[in-house]
Design a protein around this motif. Sequence first.
Motif, PDB file in Angstrom:
ATOM      1  N   VAL A  96       0.790  -1.046  -0.041  1.00  0.00           N
ATOM      2  CA  VAL A  96      -0.096  -0.081   0.024  1.00  0.00           C
ATOM      3  C   VAL A  96       0.904   1.186   0.017  1.00  0.00           C
ATOM      4  O   VAL A  96       2.158   1.049   0.574  1.00  0.00           O
ATOM      5  CB  VAL A  96      -1.068   0.189   1.255  1.00  0.00           C
ATOM      6  N   GLU A 101      -4.793   4.693   1.879  1.00  0.00           N
ATOM      7  CA  GLU A 101      -5.158   3.407   1.006  1.00  0.00           C
ATOM      8  C   GLU A 101      -5.176   2.161   1.846  1.00  0.00           C
ATOM      9  O   GLU A 101      -5.895   1.253   1.447  1.00  0.00           O
ATOM     10  CB  GLU A 101      -4.049   3.108  -0.164  1.00  0.00           C
ATOM     11  N   ARG A 105      -8.336  -0.446   1.768  1.00  0.00           N
ATOM     12  CA  ARG A 105      -8.331  -1.887   1.601  1.00  0.00           C
ATOM     13  C   ARG A 105      -8.933  -2.816   2.616  1.00  0.00           C
ATOM     14  O   ARG A 105      -9.279  -3.775   2.136  1.00  0.00           O
ATOM     15  CB  ARG A 105      -6.700  -2.176   1.164  1.00  0.00           C
ATOM     16  N   GLU A 108     -12.511  -2.871   2.709  1.00  0.00           N
ATOM     17  CA  GLU A 108     -13.038  -3.683   1.336  1.00  0.00           C
ATOM     18  C   GLU A 108     -12.931  -5.163   2.121  1.00  0.00           C
ATOM     19  O   GLU A 108     -13.888  -5.850   1.723  1.00  0.00           O
ATOM     20  CB  GLU A 108     -12.215  -3.255   0.073  1.00  0.00           C
TER      21      GLU A 108
END
Length: 558
Positions: A96, A101, A105, A108
């Motif tokens: 990353v 970010e 991630r 998600e």
Amino acid sequence: GKGKTMRKLVLRNGKIYVERGRFAQALYAEDGVIQAVGTEEEVLTAAGKRDGSGNGLDGAEIIDLEGRTVIPGINDSHMHLLNVGMDFATAPITGVSSVDEMVERVKEFVRQNPETAKQGIAGKGWNQDLFIGEKRMPGRYDLDRISTEVPVVLQRICGHVAAANSKAIELLGLDQKMRHVDGGTIETDENGMPTGIFTENAMELVNGLIPKYTLEDDKRMFLNAAEYAVAHGITSVQSNDVGNAFISRDDTFRMLHEIYDEGLCPLRYRHQACIQSLEEFRECVGNGEFKHGVYKDPKRLALGPLKLFKDGSLGGRTAAMRKEYQDDPGNRGVECITKEEMDEFCRLADAAGIQVVTHVIGDRAIEDVIESYEKVLHDGKNPLRHALIHCQITDREMMERIAGDDILICYQPIFLDYDMHVVTDRCGEELSSTSYAFGTAKKLGIHVSYGTDSPVEDCNPFPNLYSAVTRRDQKGWPEGGFFPEERVDIEDAVDAYTIGSAYNEFAEDFKGRLKPGYLADMAVLDTDIFTCRPEEIRTILPVMTIVDGQIVYRKTEE
């Protein structure tokens, strides 16, 4: 007839790879075994004749390949399937480029894996040195954006630093009362409050908050990895999970028996059992799995070899070398097992009829293990098919000795992707030119198989085949290939990954080719691997994977 209906499969209108220079249009399999391969007419005639009534295709599954290329199922000759599944169960944060970010991630990952994340969220792989912009470590309030309900613990790639959220700190009571940890730190801010960063021994506090996996979790992870493998054209694995996980050896053996007894796994599986002490090996041979294990259907689940480690890695400069590392004078790497121990392992294995496969990367490790194997050859032959896994740093003389002894090599061509950037610094130009010697191995007639050591590398076989054929990294460097005389052509590469891997597990008479009498294990590809440009090999994927004459994976239209 027999009161049991035959399972019948017909593939037609395709380009079926039989062997170098030979392709067929159609194939017929019955009950998981190939009966006929040839032109459509020949195959349909043969299929019709088989039950005498001329209507042999009653109830057959008939697949129009629409001209697509079919290769035998890929057989990964050395990997760690359970670890692949475990990697899927942790948040993917390697590489990353910022804290933001990383947070996105993991959020998600939680959305996609609610079950896994229910009691805690773990991940490993961030590295603030690679962040674009602000190169700071993540803290508790960053991780609170992922969850305030359950502990979140994300380790730095090195494994020596972890970041945790406020929930983790709350569960440890650290906002109320700080603790001292020997050999580790709990970082605090100017007000003496934890920042969320834990180092070294203090990491155990937060890691302990993430629930340990149950046997059911382990099974689920294993089967997730198997699904991923068949979706990439893999139909067989030779996997080192025993002695290589957080689960005891006996529990791993038991888990595999349960999975296969219940018919849950689409892959064929052969154990590579890692046993690092002579005591344990004696026990396992005298009174353990090697003596009492029952393998009713060894074509599905088989016991396989003893797996040993002789040295470390090239990247970490722990591979055992005959000369010191050029970029680290005085260092010749690490020896994980003495010559005396290795000799004794080989002697015990030989007496019990057990194959030995050994992790060897540096030239000194390879030479030492060859010497141990030579002590148990029979009339100069290698009937138990002892093998070298990795076998990276070699010279011509060593390759000739391996050929002369008929020792097998399990290569991972994809390792070149990283190693070609460091090997000349570590070992010098001359030794590098004879290393990763796929071409030489082929010319010398050495029995070679391919694998990925996944999850060290992705078990997707196509980037691996690309590495063998081009000797270029995934970005295409260097233009002409790294010591290109060691390249192989696509037929050799596919053969190493199919019939070559089958030889490694004594299965070459019934697995690894699309010919009558062989198992109906195959992959139907989205691109013709034999005629496409070499750089296209990397991105090929199967549209269908077949194991035992049954479709275990179909690509769904996007």
